[in-house]
Motif scaffolding. Structure first.
Motif, PDB file in Angstrom:
ATOM      1  N   ALA A 142       0.839  -1.210   0.000  1.00 51.72           N
ATOM      2  CA  ALA A 142       0.000   0.000   0.000  1.00 51.72           C
ATOM      3  C   ALA A 142       0.869   1.253   0.000  1.00 51.72           C
ATOM      4  O   ALA A 142       0.560   2.240  -0.680  1.00 51.72           O
ATOM      5  N   ILE A 143       1.961   1.235   0.749  1.00 53.78           N
ATOM      6  CA  ILE A 143       2.875   2.385   0.777  1.00 53.78           C
ATOM      7  C   ILE A 143       3.503   2.591  -0.595  1.00 53.78           C
ATOM      8  O   ILE A 143       3.593   3.715  -1.096  1.00 53.78           O
ATOM      9  N   ILE A 144       3.918   1.502  -1.224  1.00 52.56           N
ATOM     10  CA  ILE A 144       4.540   1.611  -2.547  1.00 52.56           C
ATOM     11  C   ILE A 144       3.525   2.111  -3.564  1.00 52.56           C
ATOM     12  O   ILE A 144       3.849   2.923  -4.443  1.00 52.56           O
ATOM     13  N   ASN A 145       2.283   1.656  -3.462  1.00 52.30           N
ATOM     14  CA  ASN A 145       1.245   2.093  -4.399  1.00 52.30           C
ATOM     15  C   ASN A 145       1.003   3.593  -4.304  1.00 52.30           C
ATOM     16  O   ASN A 145       0.717   4.248  -5.314  1.00 52.30           O
ATOM     17  N   ARG A 146       1.121   4.151  -3.117  1.00 55.28           N
ATOM     18  CA  ARG A 146       0.860   5.576  -2.942  1.00 55.28           C
ATOM     19  C   ARG A 146       1.975   6.426  -3.542  1.00 55.28           C
ATOM     20  O   ARG A 146       1.731   7.535  -4.005  1.00 55.28           O
ATOM     21  N   GLY A 147       3.215   5.927  -3.519  1.00 52.60           N
ATOM     22  CA  GLY A 147       4.309   6.635  -4.178  1.00 52.60           C
ATOM     23  C   GLY A 147       4.747   7.914  -3.503  1.00 52.60           C
ATOM     24  O   GLY A 147       5.365   8.771  -4.134  1.00 52.60           O
ATOM     25  N   GLU A 148       4.466   8.099  -2.209  1.00 51.07           N
ATOM     26  CA  GLU A 148       4.886   9.292  -1.480  1.00 51.07           C
ATOM     27  C   GLU A 148       6.374   9.177  -1.151  1.00 51.07           C
ATOM     28  O   GLU A 148       6.806   8.232  -0.499  1.00 51.07           O
ATOM     29  N   LEU A 155      10.261   3.293   4.221  1.00 52.46           N
ATOM     30  CA  LEU A 155      10.068   1.856   4.003  1.00 52.46           C
ATOM     31  C   LEU A 155      11.365   1.198   3.537  1.00 52.46           C
ATOM     32  O   LEU A 155      11.725   0.107   4.003  1.00 52.46           O
ATOM     33  N   ALA A 156      12.080   1.846   2.627  1.00 53.23           N
ATOM     34  CA  ALA A 156      13.344   1.290   2.136  1.00 53.23           C
ATOM     35  C   ALA A 156      14.372   1.186   3.254  1.00 53.23           C
ATOM     36  O   ALA A 156      15.278   0.334   3.192  1.00 53.23           O
ATOM     37  N   SER A 157      14.256   2.020   4.274  1.00 55.14           N
ATOM     38  CA  SER A 157      15.186   1.994   5.402  1.00 55.14           C
ATOM     39  C   SER A 157      14.801   0.961   6.449  1.00 55.14           C
ATOM     40  O   SER A 157      15.580   0.705   7.378  1.00 55.14           O
ATOM     41  N   ASN A 158      13.611   0.385   6.321  1.00 51.61           N
ATOM     42  CA  ASN A 158      13.085  -0.575   7.305  1.00 51.61           C
ATOM     43  C   ASN A 158      13.512  -1.994   6.914  1.00 51.61           C
ATOM     44  O   ASN A 158      12.888  -2.622   6.058  1.00 51.61           O
ATOM     45  N   ARG A 159      14.549  -2.494   7.533  1.00 55.54           N
ATOM     46  CA  ARG A 159      15.102  -3.792   7.149  1.00 55.54           C
ATOM     47  C   ARG A 159      14.191  -4.958   7.538  1.00 55.54           C
ATOM     48  O   ARG A 159      14.344  -6.062   7.014  1.00 55.54           O
ATOM     49  N   THR A 160      13.272  -4.742   8.489  1.00 54.55           N
ATOM     50  CA  THR A 160      12.416  -5.849   8.942  1.00 54.55           C
ATOM     51  C   THR A 160      11.067  -5.883   8.230  1.00 54.55           C
ATOM     52  O   THR A 160      10.292  -6.809   8.438  1.00 54.55           O
ATOM     53  N   ALA A 161      10.764  -4.878   7.419  1.00 54.34           N
ATOM     54  CA  ALA A 161       9.490  -4.860   6.695  1.00 54.34           C
ATOM     55  C   ALA A 161       9.463  -5.964   5.647  1.00 54.34           C
ATOM     56  O   ALA A 161      10.470  -6.255   4.997  1.00 54.34           O
ATOM     57  N   GLN A 162       8.306  -6.577   5.481  1.00 54.53           N
ATOM     58  CA  GLN A 162       8.135  -7.588   4.441  1.00 54.53           C
ATOM     59  C   GLN A 162       7.869  -6.880   3.105  1.00 54.53           C
ATOM     60  O   GLN A 162       6.854  -6.215   2.950  1.00 54.53           O
ATOM     61  N   ILE A 163       8.803  -7.018   2.184  1.00 56.88           N
ATOM     62  CA  ILE A 163       8.659  -6.405   0.863  1.00 56.88           C
ATOM     63  C   ILE A 163       8.934  -7.492  -0.177  1.00 56.88           C
ATOM     64  O   ILE A 163       9.993  -8.128  -0.144  1.00 56.88           O
ATOM     65  N   SER A 164       8.002  -7.710  -1.064  1.00 55.17           N
ATOM     66  CA  SER A 164       8.161  -8.735  -2.091  1.00 55.17           C
ATOM     67  C   SER A 164       9.234  -8.327  -3.092  1.00 55.17           C
ATOM     68  O   SER A 164       9.658  -7.166  -3.147  1.00 55.17           O
ATOM     69  N   GLY A 165       9.655  -9.297  -3.906  1.00 54.78           N
ATOM     70  CA  GLY A 165      10.608  -8.975  -4.961  1.00 54.78           C
ATOM     71  C   GLY A 165      10.081  -7.924  -5.911  1.00 54.78           C
ATOM     72  O   GLY A 165      10.817  -7.026  -6.340  1.00 54.78           O
ATOM     73  N   GLU A 166       8.787  -8.003  -6.229  1.00 52.12           N
ATOM     74  CA  GLU A 166       8.172  -6.998  -7.086  1.00 52.12           C
ATOM     75  C   GLU A 166       8.157  -5.642  -6.391  1.00 52.12           C
ATOM     76  O   GLU A 166       8.350  -4.601  -7.029  1.00 52.12           O
ATOM     77  N   GLY A 167       7.944  -5.652  -5.059  1.00 54.53           N
ATOM     78  CA  GLY A 167       7.955  -4.402  -4.319  1.00 54.53           C
ATOM     79  C   GLY A 167       9.315  -3.732  -4.351  1.00 54.53           C
ATOM     80  O   GLY A 167       9.418  -2.514  -4.526  1.00 54.53           O
ATOM     81  N   VAL A 168      10.387  -4.534  -4.203  1.00 58.29           N
ATOM     82  CA  VAL A 168      11.740  -3.968  -4.274  1.00 58.29           C
ATOM     83  C   VAL A 168      12.003  -3.409  -5.672  1.00 58.29           C
ATOM     84  O   VAL A 168      12.593  -2.332  -5.825  1.00 58.29           O
ATOM     85  N   ARG A 169      11.526  -4.126  -6.693  1.00 63.98           N
ATOM     86  CA  ARG A 169      11.709  -3.639  -8.073  1.00 63.98           C
ATOM     87  C   ARG A 169      11.043  -2.272  -8.247  1.00 63.98           C
ATOM     88  O   ARG A 169      11.613  -1.364  -8.872  1.00 63.98           O
ATOM     89  N   GLU A 193      21.186  -8.436  -7.837  1.00 66.38           N
ATOM     90  CA  GLU A 193      22.229  -7.920  -8.722  1.00 66.38           C
ATOM     91  C   GLU A 193      21.632  -7.263  -9.953  1.00 66.38           C
ATOM     92  O   GLU A 193      22.110  -6.229 -10.413  1.00 66.38           O
ATOM     93  N   THR A 194      20.570  -7.858 -10.482  1.00 62.27           N
ATOM     94  CA  THR A 194      19.926  -7.280 -11.665  1.00 62.27           C
ATOM     95  C   THR A 194      19.385  -5.883 -11.373  1.00 62.27           C
ATOM     96  O   THR A 194      19.583  -4.941 -12.157  1.00 62.27           O
ATOM     97  N   LEU A 195      18.710  -5.734 -10.227  1.00 65.80           N
ATOM     98  CA  LEU A 195      18.176  -4.428  -9.856  1.00 65.80           C
ATOM     99  C   LEU A 195      19.310  -3.452  -9.536  1.00 65.80           C
ATOM    100  O   LEU A 195      19.211  -2.256  -9.833  1.00 65.80           O
ATOM    101  N   ALA A 196      20.379  -3.957  -8.937  1.00 65.69           N
ATOM    102  CA  ALA A 196      21.519  -3.095  -8.628  1.00 65.69           C
ATOM    103  C   ALA A 196      22.137  -2.533  -9.905  1.00 65.69           C
ATOM    104  O   ALA A 196      22.526  -1.362  -9.951  1.00 65.69           O
ATOM    105  N   GLU A 197      22.208  -3.348 -10.949  1.00 70.51           N
ATOM    106  CA  GLU A 197      22.750  -2.864 -12.222  1.00 70.51           C
ATOM    107  C   GLU A 197      21.865  -1.795 -12.826  1.00 70.51           C
ATOM    108  O   GLU A 197      22.353  -0.847 -13.447  1.00 70.51           O
TER     109      GLU A 197
END
Length: 366
Positions: A142-148, A155-169, A193-197
């Motif tokens: 929901a946070i990613i969908n809002r795009g704020e 969220l990206a700083s929250n290491r314990t949050a559950q984020i799917s592979g699609e969410g990280v992408r 690695e793919t996303l890092a590139e």
């Protein structure tokens, strides 16, 4: 307060004092009673009856509790698994200094509560949700969908949050425009690695070195990729849809349909949409929640009186106290419409949804 006698009376127990306070109708006595029952719950162990007593007392005097006491309550309830969810829900929507410990740690809060904060509360509240330990994948999406930007960065700083592979992408894709996202993403455990590139193409020199070190990426090999990306970025891009264009209108309608289908569309979202100057989202959201055609909502927005618009808002349960401010924002965005002096329809008392819809149809026939 008939639930108080259900508690145990130990030698030296403060229970007789609490019973005396329960008989005193003053605001001060009720606040002292509330804190006394809280202390009993903490020291004697909260039973179902004592937790209910605490909740009942709080909800009775919620509008009269001083700020300092609300702050103490929030801090002491932040770790309490017995805390009534109704009490925590009130305090989590209070000013951020009061809400923060609950949003960060309260074990009684559920995904639905987090969704409500994302839709109705301030940006500071939303950031605290994004930082909440072990945040669920549903709320992260929901946070990613809002795009704020601020909540995405939290969220990206929250290491314990559950984020799917699609969410990280999607976070990586957002980092193209949001520079603050880049550093926490380079350290995120979900970054591949793919996303890092991909990120390598738009981050600065220091972060490129960090990415190359973490994934053992050949920087020389990616130099050509960066040059190609630069060339593509310089190519002209199609203009974004104008605010009043059919394309923009369709985009906003689809967003509202998606939120409505997911059960995330609430009156508070419409209030935020107007405050963010997104009249199209307000229009389609009001139509979706009220069941009225969007064309009829447009007629109300263009009417010579604000009465029809008020009835549409009342039909979805919007608090009449916010309507004057919302009307002023709408007129600012809508060339002064709906016209007229605004009348005083919102002073007539809260209408039932059915009555409001009937009144709307008198003014705007189907």
């Amino acid at each position: 307060m008939t639930v108080l006698p259900l508690m145990r009376t130990e030698p030296g127990s403060p229970l007789p004092d609490l019973v005396a306070l329960a008989r005193n109708p003053s605001v001060d006595a009720r606040q002292r009673l509330l804190m006394g029952v809280l202390t009993l719950c903490e020291t004697q162990g909260a039973s179902e009856e004592s937790a209910k007593a605490f909740g009942d007392i709080f909800l009775t005097v919620a509008g009269q509790i001083e700020r300092d006491i609300r702050k103490v309550l929030a801090t002491r309830l932040a770790q309490a698994d017995w805390a009534p969810r109704s009490v925590v829900n009130v305090l989590m929507m209070d000013e951020i200094d009061i809400a923060r410990p609950l949003l960060a740690a309260s074990p009684v809060l559920q995904d639905e509560d987090m969704m409500r904060v994302l839709l109705e509360a301030t940006l500071d509240h939303q950031i605290e949700v994004a930082l909440r330990p072990r945040l669920s994948g549903r709320v992260s999406d929901a946070i990613i969908n809002r795009g704020e930007p601020a909540t995405l960065t939290a969220l990206a700083s929250n290491r314990t949050a559950q984020i799917s592979g699609e969410g990280v992408r999607r976070l990586v894709e957002h980092s193209r425009r949001i520079a603050a996202l880049r550093l926490p993403l380079t350290r995120h455990p979900g970054l591949t690695e793919t996303l890092a590139e991909q990120m390598y193409q738009w981050v600065g020199t220091a972060l490129r070195q960090s990415i190359a070190a973490r994934f053992e990426i050949d920087e020389a090999r990616l130099a050509g990729v960066v040059d190609q990306a630069t060339t593509e970025a310089m190519a002209p891009s199609p203009p974004a849809p104008a605010p009043d264009s059919p394309e923009r209108n369709e985009m906003e309608r689809r967003l509202i349909d998606k939120l409505h289908a997911a059960g995330q569309l609430k009156p508070g979202y419409l209030v935020r949409a107007i405050r963010e100057k997104r009249l199209g989202l307000f229009l389609h959201g009001l139509a979706a929640l009220s069941g009225l055609p969007a064309a009829d909502i447009r007629k109300a927005l263009a009417d010579n009186s604000a009465e029809a618009l008020y009835y549409a808002c009342a039909a979805i349960g919007m608090d009449r106290a916010v309507f004057p401010a919302i009307l002023a924002e709408i007129r600012h965005l809508n060339d002064g419409m709906p016209a007229g002096d605004g009348g005083s329809v919102w002073h007539r008392g809260q209408l039932s949804p059915a009555s409001a819809l009937r009144s709307f149809r008198v003014l705007i026939p189907a």
